[in-house]
Motif scaffolding. Structure first.
Motif, PDB file in Angstrom:
ATOM      1  N   UNK A 151       0.802  -1.227   0.000  1.00 20.12           N
ATOM      2  CA  UNK A 151       0.000   0.000   0.000  1.00 20.12           C
ATOM      3  C   UNK A 151       0.833   1.275   0.000  1.00 20.12           C
ATOM      4  N   UNK A 152       2.081   1.187   0.458  1.00 20.27           N
ATOM      5  CA  UNK A 152       2.922   2.378   0.563  1.00 20.27           C
ATOM      6  C   UNK A 152       4.007   2.291  -0.499  1.00 20.27           C
ATOM      7  N   UNK A 153       3.978   3.236  -1.422  1.00 25.59           N
ATOM      8  CA  UNK A 153       4.837   3.199  -2.604  1.00 25.59           C
ATOM      9  C   UNK A 153       5.814   4.369  -2.544  1.00 25.59           C
ATOM     10  N   UNK A 154       7.099   4.057  -2.643  1.00 25.43           N
ATOM     11  CA  UNK A 154       8.111   5.116  -2.639  1.00 25.43           C
ATOM     12  C   UNK A 154       8.250   5.698  -4.047  1.00 25.43           C
ATOM     13  N   UNK A 155       8.299   7.013  -4.126  1.00 27.07           N
ATOM     14  CA  UNK A 155       8.493   7.659  -5.423  1.00 27.07           C
ATOM     15  C   UNK A 155       9.877   7.304  -5.973  1.00 27.07           C
ATOM     16  N   UNK A 156       9.926   6.942  -7.234  1.00 26.62           N
ATOM     17  CA  UNK A 156      11.171   6.488  -7.829  1.00 26.62           C
ATOM     18  C   UNK A 156      12.249   7.546  -7.895  1.00 26.62           C
ATOM     19  N   UNK A 157      11.880   8.822  -7.974  1.00 29.50           N
ATOM     20  CA  UNK A 157      12.878   9.883  -8.128  1.00 29.50           C
ATOM     21  C   UNK A 157      13.204  10.586  -6.816  1.00 29.50           C
TER      22      UNK A 157
END
Length: 281
Positions: free
Chosen positions: A160-166
């Protein structure tokens, strides 16, 4: 969305503050009882706090916009990591008109956040939850007179918690994570459970229960607590492989931690299967 069914005995609930209402007229004797609970599949954070503002259920088909009914719930922030290994939070308990439920919707506020392993707070951006709400479909969900129906919302932190790639260290902490809730809905009738212990607890064991004798394998995950204990609730009956693996390395001079695999584990409705102790050394 996978719909399974839950056994009441598996829930060792720690109630949150809630608003519960009953019907004040004579028809309440024929009412159903609706309970909604929340539990968590752990992720790699110290705290995961959701700002839940309201909970609604939909009584009509999806294309009918006026079928939503607000439930008696006190807006609150909830640390979902408090509710693992068989514990659940009671969100709603109310008399309800018998009939079919089609969807449930959680409306989230702007104050959700996580505390990372680094001890830092990171706000959670919620692309849709703050506006239209997090909607979960319900299949074959019928409330009957004088019966209690229970919905368990199994929140999967890791998905559910997604880290931004940039995102990079030093950037705005508010921009690091997005909240895209992945929630498994478990309903009342399923009664399978599985529990055991892992040594050493210092390995921070992660546990997977995989039901493979189905067309699409079901995988359930949890983490052992500080004492090495773990528990799965609301599992479908069947044969499982249980994979237990360390999430850290052993201190210097101690035996290395290893993956442990248990096969042929039978889970039966209305029972909790005891796996006993498993060593990662």
């Amino acid at each position: 969305m996978m719909l399974t069914r839950l056994l009441p005995l598996a829930l060792l609930a720690t109630p949150l503050a809630l608003a519960s209402c009953g019907q004040d007229n004579d028809s309440s004797t024929d009412a159903a009882k609706l309970e909604i609970r929340l539990m968590d599949a752990p992720g790699d954070f110290r705290n995961v706090v959701l700002d839940v503002r309201q909970i609604e259920v939909h009584l009509k088909e999806e294309t009918t916009p006026d079928g939503w009914q607000l439930l008696p719930f006190q807006a609150q922030t909830i640390n979902v990591l408090d509710y693992v290994n068989g514990k659940s939070a009671l969100l709603v308990s109310t008399d309800f008109e018998p009939g079919d439920l089609k969807e449930i919707r959680l409306l989230l506020g702007p104050d959700s956040y996580v505390i990372g392993r680094d001890g830092q707070r990171y706000d959670l951006k919620t692309p849709s939850g703050q506006t239209s709400g997090v909607k979960l479909k319900l299949d074959n969900t019928t409330l009957r007179e004088r019966e209690t129906f229970q919905l368990l919302l199994d929140f999967d932190v890791a998905k559910s918690i997604v880290e931004r790639g940039n995102w990079k260290a030093g950037n705005d902490k508010k921009e690091r994570y997005l909240l895209k809730p992945v929630i498994r809905v478990v309903t009342q009738e399923l009664a399978g459970g599985l529990r055991g212990t892992v040594t050493p607890a210092a390995a921070l064991p992660q546990v997977l229960a995989i039901r493979s004798a189905v067309t699409v394998p079901d995988t359930f995950s949890t983490a052992a607590d500080a004492g090495g204990g773990y528990q799965f609730s609301g599992l479908p009956a069947g044969t499982y492989q249980v994979r237990i693996y360390p999430s850290t390395t052993a201190p210097s001079g101690q035996p290395a931690y290893k993956l442990a695999v248990r096969t042929g584990i039978t889970v039966t409705n209305n029972q909790v299967t005891e796996l006993g102790a498993t060593s990662l050394n």
